[in-house]
Scaffold this motif. Structure first.
Motif, PDB file in Angstrom:
ATOM      1  N   GLY A 125      37.399  52.478  35.336  1.00 60.88           N
ATOM      2  CA  GLY A 125      38.236  53.327  34.498  1.00 60.88           C
ATOM      3  C   GLY A 125      39.613  53.605  35.063  1.00 60.88           C
ATOM      4  O   GLY A 125      40.448  54.211  34.380  1.00 60.88           O
ATOM      5  N   GLY A 126      39.883  53.161  36.311  1.00 63.90           N
ATOM      6  CA  GLY A 126      41.158  53.525  36.919  1.00 63.90           C
ATOM      7  C   GLY A 126      42.012  52.377  37.414  1.00 63.90           C
ATOM      8  O   GLY A 126      43.207  52.579  37.695  1.00 63.90           O
ATOM      9  N   TYR A 127      41.447  51.182  37.527  1.00 63.03           N
ATOM     10  CA  TYR A 127      42.189  50.046  38.090  1.00 63.03           C
ATOM     11  C   TYR A 127      41.987  48.803  37.231  1.00 63.03           C
ATOM     12  O   TYR A 127      41.047  48.718  36.445  1.00 63.03           O
ATOM     13  N   ALA A 128      42.882  47.841  37.411  1.00 60.60           N
ATOM     14  CA  ALA A 128      42.738  46.557  36.720  1.00 60.60           C
ATOM     15  C   ALA A 128      41.657  45.727  37.402  1.00 60.60           C
ATOM     16  O   ALA A 128      41.541  45.729  38.639  1.00 60.60           O
ATOM     17  N   LEU A 129      40.888  45.001  36.619  1.00 65.11           N
ATOM     18  CA  LEU A 129      39.796  44.194  37.154  1.00 65.11           C
ATOM     19  C   LEU A 129      40.288  43.210  38.201  1.00 65.11           C
ATOM     20  O   LEU A 129      39.700  43.089  39.284  1.00 65.11           O
ATOM     21  N   HIS A 130      41.354  42.484  37.906  1.00 74.78           N
ATOM     22  CA  HIS A 130      41.833  41.465  38.838  1.00 74.78           C
ATOM     23  C   HIS A 130      42.382  42.078  40.117  1.00 74.78           C
ATOM     24  O   HIS A 130      42.332  41.464  41.178  1.00 74.78           O
TER      25      HIS A 130
ATOM     26  N   LEU B 248      33.691  32.779  39.646  1.00 72.89           N
ATOM     27  CA  LEU B 248      34.809  33.579  39.148  1.00 72.89           C
ATOM     28  C   LEU B 248      34.591  33.948  37.683  1.00 72.89           C
ATOM     29  O   LEU B 248      34.733  35.115  37.294  1.00 72.89           O
ATOM     30  N   PHE B 249      34.247  32.958  36.874  1.00 70.91           N
ATOM     31  CA  PHE B 249      34.009  33.211  35.456  1.00 70.91           C
ATOM     32  C   PHE B 249      32.852  34.183  35.271  1.00 70.91           C
ATOM     33  O   PHE B 249      32.939  35.144  34.484  1.00 70.91           O
ATOM     34  N   ALA B 250      31.742  33.961  35.993  1.00 72.21           N
ATOM     35  CA  ALA B 250      30.567  34.833  35.871  1.00 72.21           C
ATOM     36  C   ALA B 250      30.916  36.265  36.258  1.00 72.21           C
ATOM     37  O   ALA B 250      30.529  37.224  35.569  1.00 72.21           O
ATOM     38  N   ASN B 251      31.642  36.429  37.349  1.00 74.56           N
ATOM     39  CA  ASN B 251      32.018  37.769  37.807  1.00 74.56           C
ATOM     40  C   ASN B 251      32.904  38.481  36.797  1.00 74.56           C
ATOM     41  O   ASN B 251      32.667  39.647  36.446  1.00 74.56           O
ATOM     42  N   MET B 252      33.938  37.803  36.338  1.00 71.27           N
ATOM     43  CA  MET B 252      34.883  38.436  35.421  1.00 71.27           C
ATOM     44  C   MET B 252      34.203  38.857  34.121  1.00 71.27           C
ATOM     45  O   MET B 252      34.411  39.970  33.617  1.00 71.27           O
ATOM     46  N   MET B 253      33.376  37.968  33.560  1.00 68.78           N
ATOM     47  CA  MET B 253      32.680  38.296  32.321  1.00 68.78           C
ATOM     48  C   MET B 253      31.708  39.458  32.524  1.00 68.78           C
ATOM     49  O   MET B 253      31.630  40.383  31.707  1.00 68.78           O
ATOM     50  N   PHE B 254      30.958  39.416  33.619  1.00 72.72           N
ATOM     51  CA  PHE B 254      29.971  40.463  33.867  1.00 72.72           C
ATOM     52  C   PHE B 254      30.655  41.814  34.068  1.00 72.72           C
ATOM     53  O   PHE B 254      30.216  42.842  33.517  1.00 72.72           O
ATOM     54  N   PHE B 255      31.744  41.838  34.835  1.00 72.71           N
ATOM     55  CA  PHE B 255      32.428  43.103  35.104  1.00 72.71           C
ATOM     56  C   PHE B 255      33.104  43.650  33.851  1.00 72.71           C
ATOM     57  O   PHE B 255      33.190  44.874  33.666  1.00 72.71           O
TER      58      PHE B 255
END
Length: 320
Positions: free
Chosen positions: A33-38, A82-89
């Motif tokens: 809720g406070g930072y960008a995912l990347h 990378l793809f799995a992590n980004m989608m899951f998060f």
């Protein structure tokens, strides 16, 4: 002095890895809720890379282990992660933790399907029926066509595709590559990818979405609060140590012993969801999750049974 038998090393390492990954999910959801995912992933990966270089590489035999004759395979495997992590998060930002983890567990079914497509393995009626039961469980959790359906539910499903690709790549590479090099190239790929994304949209020009998953991606980079820095640092430890342990687990032990251990992530996610986010699974979540886990465990067990029959040559291998 107590020593683990070789057969138990893999499952124990897997249990450690899944515990670390589960804590990683809790921390990521807390920070979403406070930072960008990347931005979070970049900080996590820098810490993880430092851990690989300072601890894992020296303990595993030195930096020579980081050399590889297959950089392309490492990059392809890292892109799957990378793809799995980004989608899951992205899913974590909008969904209850337990729902997100349960939907992600379609990965054993995808691994089975990919093994047919890419590894030329034969799959028979019982495993296809198990896949059908698991997909029924997914439908119960998703509840498409009702007001309970959320578009964010598709993110952990997409993540499962990336994880299945990772698993197939690991099976392909495990005879020639080591866990340290696999972890190292994942962290390098994460750093490069998140820096590029940050340079492209990290100024927040596209921020302001009402969708929590998209806002998690599009949010402006901000200097972390001092109180949040320990969480960001510990994420790097969870990711690097967990990645190293799970790679070692699948390298040192049979997949049939390791894969079922991954399912402890679901009861953990239910517990963390209740404790930290007051998320109580409803009837549909419990029912769908039970079907997904039961069919996934059966898929793993059946694959092991047929593998043993084929290896021993006790009878002519049959489709399963």
């Amino acid at each position: 002095m107590f020593r683990l038998s070789p057969a138990l090393i893999g499952p124990v390492l897997a249990a450690i890895a899944i515990t670390l990954f589960s804590l990683n999910d809790v921390t990521m959801k807390f920070l979403s809720g406070g930072y960008a995912l990347h931005q979070i992933v970049l900080i996590r990966s820098v810490v993880g890379l430092a851990l690989v270089l300072a601890v894992f590489a020296p303990l595993s035999g030195g930096f020579a282990l980081l050399k590889t004759r297959h950089p392309g395979l490492h990059i392809a495997r890292a892109l799957c992660v990378l793809f799995a992590n980004m989608m899951f998060f992205m899913g974590l930002a909008a969904l209850p933790l337990a729902d997100c983890v349960a939907l992600f567990f379609i990965s054993p079914f995808l691994i089975t399907i990919f093994s047919v497509m890419f590894l030329r393995e034969t799959v028979g009626l019982r495993r296809w029926l198990a896949i059908a039961v698991g997909l029924l469980g997914v439908g119960i959790v998703l509840r498409p066509g009702t007001s309970a359906f959320q578009l964010a539910s598709l993110y952990p499903l997409a993540a499962a595709f990336g994880y299945a690709g990772l698993h197939i790549m690991t099976r392909h590479m495990r005879e020639t590559e080591n866990a340290t090099s696999m972890t190292f190239y994942i962290q390098i790929t994460f750093i490069v990818a998140t820096v590029l994304v940050g340079l492209s949209i990290g100024d927040g020009r596209f921020a302001g979405s009402s969708d929590p998953s998209m806002e998690f991606v599009l949010r402006k980079w901000d200097w972390p609060l001092g109180s949040d820095l320990p969480y960001l640092v510990v994420l790097g430890f969870f990711a690097a140590a967990g990645g190293y342990c799970i790679s070692q687990a699948y390298r040192l032990s049979e997949a049939a012993l390791v894969a079922p251990i991954e399912y402890i992530a679901l009861p953990m996610s239910i517990l963390w969801g209740i404790m930290f986010f007051a998320e109580w699974p409803d009837f549909f979540a419990w029912t769908g999750s039970t079907l997904i886990v039961a069919s996934g465990l059966y898929t793993v067990w059946r694959e092991h049974q047929v593998s043993e029959i084929t290896t021993k040559g006790a009878i002519r291998p049959q489709p399963h």
